[in-house]
Design an enzyme around this catalytic site. Structure first.
Site, short mmCIF file in Angstrom:
data_model
loop_
_atom_site.label_atom_id
_atom_site.label_comp_id
_atom_site.label_asym_id
_atom_site.label_seq_id
_atom_site.Cartn_x
_atom_site.Cartn_y
_atom_site.Cartn_z
N ASN A 88 -10.90 65.39 -82.12
CA ASN A 88 -11.63 64.84 -83.11
C ASN A 88 -13.21 64.98 -82.59
OD1 ASN A 88 -12.05 63.66 -85.29
ND2 ASN A 88 -10.99 61.58 -85.02
N HIS A 117 -11.59 53.26 -87.75
CA HIS A 117 -10.14 54.06 -87.87
C HIS A 117 -9.40 53.18 -88.97
CE1 HIS A 117 -10.58 56.81 -84.48
NE2 HIS A 117 -9.72 57.62 -85.20
#
Length: 520
Positions: free
Chosen positions: A342, A373
């Site tokens: 990521n 998140h």
């Protein structure tokens, strides 16, 4: 299995039934494949040499909003509301404090949407929910706000070299802003890119060669021949196909949940538990490989993502790549894994949090990552454990690595051991991220007697803290780098790394400088 309902179009319900996959996932994949074809058309018929930037912005935005509407229905309005209010904040508040207000609003709005989705609609479901694209838009809003603040308020000598390169010197128009946030290439799965890189692509300046002139300012000398992205796109599509095949065939037979199965816990030996933990988390990664690599291929197909040439003269299409699979699977340190996983989110965390806070930047960065998140408790367990593992791994590396540099056989032994430890530690850390809920996560850690938590704490308590020169000299090095670059007038347009040089070493140094602060 994920929910079979969707807030978007049900046009593909027969296909969903045929392949026995949830309609929201089918919509996502089909829309991404449509975006891939649209990207090829965009590059061929709406190339910057054939049409204006205005037309390219309009088409990219309208296609993006259509895909969002198809996948998420009226929930796609959240994308416009979040983006619109944030733009108003930028205009009204002013450049001095706009980055703080935009950060609070964008992250707060995202969190509210995540809370409503998780606790009102479908707790525990892995679906292509509308908060997914909002996570990317939140990154773009906050990144752009910081870049405008850097470019229009802060002095150049206060900025790091990367901040100066990315600084935005004028307020974007509403069309440019919406195009950046909602273009069809990144509306569904990103990845994040800097505003300057995106505008450079739209305006067709990605292939300009620049060099410092005698007056200290950059002067465009000539335009480089545009390389074809076809090879890179085909390679990435092959990776997507293999990842999807692996996910559909292997992942279902190796569920992460089996790690907390009572019978398995009671009967399995410790070697079996360790091996299954690693394999089950290994099997959980290909879906991310698929989504992120496909998103990268879409951008490349449109002509976005060119970074320059390697030492062999091959074009590099990894400007906005989100992962490096080989480095992930062969990681010999916690840092190496995070550096290659990521990637664009790691850069975002570094730029908007790590570089801008003076108190416990590592801890604050992990907390921001958890909030961004979502609101599942498992996310917070993962990132809090991640803080401990990162600090412990750093302490171990600083105290012991120098003993294993020579000879090469000893270094190989060290690499094998650290690979095993890293893969187990990563798997142990991210189990709650997959399980989501607090009870099964604690059940897993209890079955392992919290052994890695305890070991990490002991490492931090017992090993001496060895301060590195890197942190001590960070400010000094930044100032020297800034002074040199300011005098030479390098990269004042803040374009891609290939704009100033073809030298691979310089490119790698830039990449390292962008990643290292967050991970060390």
């Amino acid at each position: 299995m994920a929910t079979t309902s969707t807030t978007g179009s049900t046009l593909l319900q027969p296909l969903s039934n045929a392949v026995q996959l949830p309609i929201d996932q089918v919509n996502f994949v089909v829309c991404q494949l449509f975006a891939l074809l649209a990207a090829i058309w965009f590059r061929t018929y709406l190339h910057s040499s054939k049409t204006s930037s205005f037309i390219r912005h309009v088409v990219a935005t309208l296609l993006g909003l259509y895909l969002a509407l198809f996948c998420f229905g009226w929930y796609a309005l959240h994308f416009l509301v979040q983006s619109g209010i944030s733009y108003c904040i930028m205009i009204i508040i002013g450049v001095e404090n706009m980055h703080n207000y935009c950060f609070v609003f964008a992250l707060g709005y995202l969190t509210v949407c995540q809370v409503t989705r998780v606790y009102i609609f479908d707790y525990g479901q892995y679906s292509a929910d509308f908060s997914g694209p909002m996570m990317i838009i939140t990154q773009k809003i906050t990144s752009l706000a910081c870049e405008i603040h850097d470019g229009m308020f802060r002095k150049d000598e206060e900025l790091t070299s990367s901040q100066r390169d990315l600084a935005v010197r004028r307020m974007p128009s509403l069309l440019e802003y919406l195009s950046y946030n909602c273009n069809f290439m990144g509306i569904l799965a990103g990845p994040l890119c800097s505003y300057k890189d995106y505008i450079t692509f739209i305006e067709g300046r990605s292939y300009h060669i620049t060099q410092s002139g005698e007056n200290g300012k950059e002067e465009t000398q000539y335009e480089r021949t545009e390389p074809s992205p076809n090879t890179a796109v085909v390679q990435k599509l092959l990776v997507c196909g293999l990842s999807l095949l692996f996910h559909l065939t292997i992942c279902t037979t190796l569920p992460v949940e089996y790690n907390i199965d009572e019978h398995f816990q009671a009967t399995a030996s410790w070697p079996t538990k360790i091996i299954y933990l690693y394999i089950s988390l290994l099997a959980a990664r290909p879906k991310y490989y698929f989504a992120w690599t496909l998103a990268d291929a879409i951008n490349n197909a449109a002509g976005f993502g060119f970074r320059g040439y390697d030492e062999n003269g091959a074009a590099r299409w990894d400007l906005i790549s989100n992962l490096r699979i080989q480095q992930i699977e062969m990681s010999t340190s916690f840092k190496m894994f995070l550096d290659n996983w990521n990637i664009q989110t790691a850069l975002w965390l570094k730029r908007v949090c790590y570089e801008r806070t003076s108190f416990s930047p590592t801890i604050q960065t992990f907390i921001l990552s958890a909030i961004w998140h979502g609101v599942y408790p498992g996310y917070y367990l993962t990132f809090l454990t991640g803080v401990l593992m990162t600090l412990a791994a750093r302490a171990m590396r600083n105290n012991f690595r120098h003993y294993f540099i020579e000879p090469s056989q000893l270094k190989l032994f060290y690499d094998v051991i650290t690979w095993i430890v890293t893969q187990v530690a990563i798997s142990y850390t991210v189990v709650p991220f997959v399980l989501l809920s607090i009870k099964p996560s604690l059940t897993f850690y209890s079955s392992w007697y919290y052994c890695l938590h305890i070991l990490g704490i002991l490492v931090l308590l017992l090993l001496p803290v060895k301060k590195t020169q890197r942190r001590k000299n960070t400010h000094e090095n930044i100032q020297l780098s800034q002074s040199k670059k300011f005098d030479e007038g390098e990269n004042s347009l803040g374009q891609n790394s290939f704009s100033t040089t073809n030298n691979v070493c310089n490119q790698n140094q830039e990449i390292a400088s962008r990643h290292s602060s967050l991970k060390q």
